[in-house]
Design an enzyme around this catalytic site. Structure first.
Site, PDB file in Angstrom:
ATOM      1  N   CYS A   1       0.819  -1.225   0.000  1.00 39.36           N
ATOM      2  CA  CYS A   1       0.000   0.000   0.000  1.00 39.36           C
ATOM      3  C   CYS A   1       0.851   1.273   0.000  1.00 39.36           C
ATOM      4  O   CYS A   1       0.384   2.337  -0.398  1.00 39.36           O
ATOM      5  CB  CYS A   1      -0.941   0.008   1.199  1.00 39.36           C
ATOM      6  SG  CYS A   1      -2.097  -1.357   1.165  1.00 39.36           S
TER       7      CYS A   1
ATOM      8  N   HIS B   1      -3.279   7.387   2.242  1.00 44.23           N
ATOM      9  CA  HIS B   1      -3.719   6.096   1.707  1.00 44.23           C
ATOM     10  C   HIS B   1      -5.124   5.818   2.234  1.00 44.23           C
ATOM     11  O   HIS B   1      -5.414   5.999   3.412  1.00 44.23           O
ATOM     12  CB  HIS B   1      -2.732   5.027   2.193  1.00 44.23           C
ATOM     13  CG  HIS B   1      -3.199   3.638   1.947  1.00 44.23           C
ATOM     14  ND1 HIS B   1      -3.655   3.219   0.717  1.00 44.23           N
ATOM     15  CD2 HIS B   1      -3.293   2.559   2.779  1.00 44.23           C
ATOM     16  CE1 HIS B   1      -3.994   1.946   0.796  1.00 44.23           C
ATOM     17  NE2 HIS B   1      -3.795   1.529   2.029  1.00 44.23           N
TER      18      HIS B   1
ATOM     19  N   ASN C   1     -10.158   0.124  -0.372  1.00 43.99           N
ATOM     20  CA  ASN C   1      -8.696   0.186  -0.282  1.00 43.99           C
ATOM     21  C   ASN C   1      -8.120  -0.396  -1.577  1.00 43.99           C
ATOM     22  O   ASN C   1      -8.245  -1.586  -1.831  1.00 43.99           O
ATOM     23  CB  ASN C   1      -8.244  -0.620   0.945  1.00 43.99           C
ATOM     24  CG  ASN C   1      -6.736  -0.594   1.144  1.00 43.99           C
ATOM     25  OD1 ASN C   1      -5.981  -0.231   0.235  1.00 43.99           O
ATOM     26  ND2 ASN C   1      -6.293  -1.002   2.315  1.00 43.99           N
TER      27      ASN C   1
HETATM   28  O1  UT7 Z   1      -3.966  -0.988   3.394  1.00 42.60           O
HETATM   29  C1  UT7 Z   1      -3.256  -1.632   4.405  1.00 42.60           C
HETATM   30  C2  UT7 Z   1      -3.662  -1.137   5.674  1.00 42.60           C
HETATM   31  N1  UT7 Z   1      -4.877  -1.767   6.111  1.00 42.60           N
HETATM   32  C3  UT7 Z   1      -5.556  -1.189   7.034  1.00 42.60           C
HETATM   33  O2  UT7 Z   1      -5.178  -0.126   7.419  1.00 42.60           O
HETATM   34  C4  UT7 Z   1      -6.721  -1.892   7.665  1.00 42.60           C
HETATM   35  C5  UT7 Z   1      -6.693  -1.630   9.138  1.00 42.60           C
HETATM   36  N2  UT7 Z   1      -7.730  -2.250   9.896  1.00 42.60           N
HETATM   37  C6  UT7 Z   1      -9.041  -1.905   9.807  1.00 42.60           C
HETATM   38  O3  UT7 Z   1      -9.404  -1.101   8.991  1.00 42.60           O
HETATM   39  C7  UT7 Z   1     -10.012  -2.485  10.801  1.00 42.60           C
HETATM   40  O4  UT7 Z   1      -9.302  -3.123  11.842  1.00 42.60           O
HETATM   41  C8  UT7 Z   1     -11.023  -3.487  10.174  1.00 42.60           C
HETATM   42  C9  UT7 Z   1     -12.010  -2.740   9.306  1.00 42.60           C
HETATM   43  C10 UT7 Z   1     -10.275  -4.518   9.353  1.00 42.60           C
HETATM   44  C11 UT7 Z   1     -11.791  -4.200  11.279  1.00 42.60           C
HETATM   45  O5  UT7 Z   1     -12.448  -3.250  12.100  1.00 42.60           O
HETATM   46  P1  UT7 Z   1     -12.377  -3.391  13.708  1.00 42.60           P
HETATM   47  O6  UT7 Z   1     -13.234  -2.357  14.247  1.00 42.60           O
HETATM   48  O7  UT7 Z   1     -10.927  -3.392  14.079  1.00 42.60           O
HETATM   49  O8  UT7 Z   1     -13.061  -4.784  13.944  1.00 42.60           O
HETATM   50  P2  UT7 Z   1     -12.455  -6.108  14.600  1.00 42.60           P
HETATM   51  O9  UT7 Z   1     -11.501  -6.762  13.673  1.00 42.60           O
HETATM   52  O10 UT7 Z   1     -12.031  -5.855  16.004  1.00 42.60           O
HETATM   53  O11 UT7 Z   1     -13.772  -6.959  14.671  1.00 42.60           O
HETATM   54  C12 UT7 Z   1     -14.878  -6.585  15.505  1.00 42.60           C
HETATM   55  C13 UT7 Z   1     -15.988  -7.565  15.231  1.00 42.60           C
HETATM   56  C14 UT7 Z   1     -15.541  -9.020  15.288  1.00 42.60           C
HETATM   57  O12 UT7 Z   1     -16.579  -9.786  15.814  1.00 42.60           O
HETATM   58  P3  UT7 Z   1     -16.538 -10.295  17.344  1.00 42.60           P
HETATM   59  O13 UT7 Z   1     -15.282 -11.098  17.442  1.00 42.60           O
HETATM   60  O14 UT7 Z   1     -16.504  -9.042  18.155  1.00 42.60           O
HETATM   61  O15 UT7 Z   1     -17.797 -11.078  17.464  1.00 42.60           O
HETATM   62  C15 UT7 Z   1     -15.357  -9.364  13.833  1.00 42.60           C
HETATM   63  O16 UT7 Z   1     -15.508 -10.741  13.583  1.00 42.60           O
HETATM   64  O17 UT7 Z   1     -16.507  -7.350  13.902  1.00 42.60           O
HETATM   65  C16 UT7 Z   1     -16.487  -8.583  13.202  1.00 42.60           C
HETATM   66  N3  UT7 Z   1     -16.309  -8.323  11.784  1.00 42.60           N
HETATM   67  C17 UT7 Z   1     -17.332  -8.104  10.960  1.00 42.60           C
HETATM   68  N4  UT7 Z   1     -18.662  -8.045  11.171  1.00 42.60           N
HETATM   69  C18 UT7 Z   1     -19.438  -7.810  10.115  1.00 42.60           C
HETATM   70  C19 UT7 Z   1     -15.138  -8.259  11.080  1.00 42.60           C
HETATM   71  N5  UT7 Z   1     -15.409  -8.017   9.794  1.00 42.60           N
HETATM   72  C20 UT7 Z   1     -16.766  -7.917   9.695  1.00 42.60           C
HETATM   73  C21 UT7 Z   1     -17.634  -7.675   8.620  1.00 42.60           C
HETATM   74  N6  UT7 Z   1     -18.970  -7.622   8.859  1.00 42.60           N
HETATM   75  N7  UT7 Z   1     -17.200  -7.482   7.365  1.00 42.60           N
END
Ligand code: UT7
Length: 320
Positions: free
Chosen positions: A113, A247, A277
């Site tokens: 990225c 980004h 992204n």
């Molecule tokens: O380009 C390279 C750089 N990449 C990035 O910068 C990405 C950085 N990370 C992020 O943008 C975020 O961490 C994410 C969008 C990937 C995830 O968001 P988050 O608020 O950190 O969520 P999380 O991973 O802590 O997940 C929270 C909950 C989980 O469920 P439980 O374990 O609390 O029951 C996940 O399983 O949300 C769940 N979850 C979803 N739910 C519905 C994860 N993805 C999804 C989804 N739809 N698509």
């Protein structure tokens, strides 16, 4: 020292637009979650057979036209991608051929990225050293080919597209325009939080794997720090900044970064809602979109930074 200025910018997005709701049938996810946690509303996916170099070539033509030039005026092509059409030759030489260029040289840069910032840094150095006068810097990706469609934590985040910039030697010594400073960083200890679990030496293409929360934490902190380091190098402060063009990974990362830098969100260019992204393509896509909306003006101070797999990250400060 010779400075390089932005002469033109352009982009290409594949025709197919995928709304968040399209994922609802196949995965345990929904539009509201994706919007609120990422800011993403839709993304573009390349058509079957539409490659990174196809998109890069279209973005290149758009940038060259925007600069009022022709491919004959370009000395070199540097293309940032992690999703080249083939293992070799480079996507950049394919773009060179697509542009009908039989002169100059072309090569790819891979910093995931952060690739566009790395490619811009390379082009800037080549111009400063006199090795080239006018370089086409491209970011182009087909990340849809790296998705595990059963992993809701990653497959809803990414999109495809390409953006391109014409960077040229400054020929007016009285002008203050151009690339003012570049700060590049990487730290290979973080390989396991964002990677593709395949490759030529593993004999599989693989899928993107990410520990989202960890990457998020690094992204806010490292994007802010590299922006401040680059600004210091340019002898500027955040008060001098007209636009931050980060980004486009997640709206909440952009908000976190703006807060740390104490820059209002009105000065942050955001396209993640429409593009998702797009890895190395995200910065030139955002720049081209902002430019076509008339938001970027000559003389504006632009801070553009990215972070991705490696981890690799960096920032460029440009007087537009
Ligand atoms: O380009 C390279 C750089 N990449 C990035 O910068 C990405 C950085 N990370 C992020 O943008 C975020 O961490 C994410 C969008 C990937 C995830 O968001 P988050 O608020 O950190 O969520 P999380 O991973 O802590 O997940 C929270 C909950 C989980 O469920 P439980 O374990 O609390 O029951 C996940 O399983 O949300 C769940 N979850 C979803 N739910 C519905 C994860 N993805 C999804 C989804 N739809 N698509």
């Amino acid at each position: 020292m010779r400075r390089s200025i932005v002469e033109g910018i352009g982009h290409y997005l594949p025709q197919r637009v995928v709304e968040n709701s399209e994922f609802e049938d196949k995965l345990d996810t929904n539009d509201a979650w994706i919007r609120s946690r990422t800011g993403i509303e839709r993304r573009h996916f390349a058509a079957k057979g539409e490659t990174t170099s196809d998109m890069g070539t279209k973005a290149a033509f758009a940038a060259i036209e925007n600069a009022g030039l022709s491919p004959d005026d370009i000395d070199a092509i540097i293309l940032a991608t992690s999703t080249a059409d083939l293992t070799f030759p480079s996507a950049a030489t394919m773009v060179q051929n697509g542009l009908g260029m039989q002169h100059g040289f072309a090569f790819d840069v891979q910093a995931v990225c952060a690739g566009f910032v790395y490619a811009l840094a390379t082009a800037n150095s080549m111009i400063a050293s006199g090795q080239a006068n006018r370089v086409l810097v491209i970011g182009a990706e087909t990340f849809s080919n790296l998705m595990d469609w059963s992993d809701r934590g990653t497959c809803v985040l990414f999109g495809d597209g390409a953006g391109a910039m014409v960077l040229a030697a400054q020929d007016d010594p009285s002008s203050s325009r151009g690339v003012l400073a570049i700060n590049l960083r990487s730290d290979g200890r973080y390989k396991d939080i964002l990677f593709v679990d395949g490759g030529v030496s593993k004999d599989t293409t693989g899928h993107l794997r990410m520990q989202g929360k960890e990457v998020f934490r690094h992204a806010v902190e490292k994007l802010s720090n590299t922006a401040l380091d680059a600004l210091e190098q340019a002898e500027l402060t955040t008060a001098d900044v007209d636009w931050i063009i980060p980004h486009q990974a997640n709206k909440r990362i952009l908000e976190g970064m703006a807060k740390r830098l104490k820059v209002p969100m009105e000065r942050v260019i955001m396209t993640v809602h429409d593009h998702g992204n797009t890895s190395a393509a995200s910065i030139p896509l955002a720049m081209s979109t902002a430019s076509s909306q008339g938001r970027l003006k000559k003389g504006d101070v632009v801070v553009t930074g990215a972070i991705g797999g490696g981890l690799a990250w960096g920032t460029a400060v440009i007087r537009w």
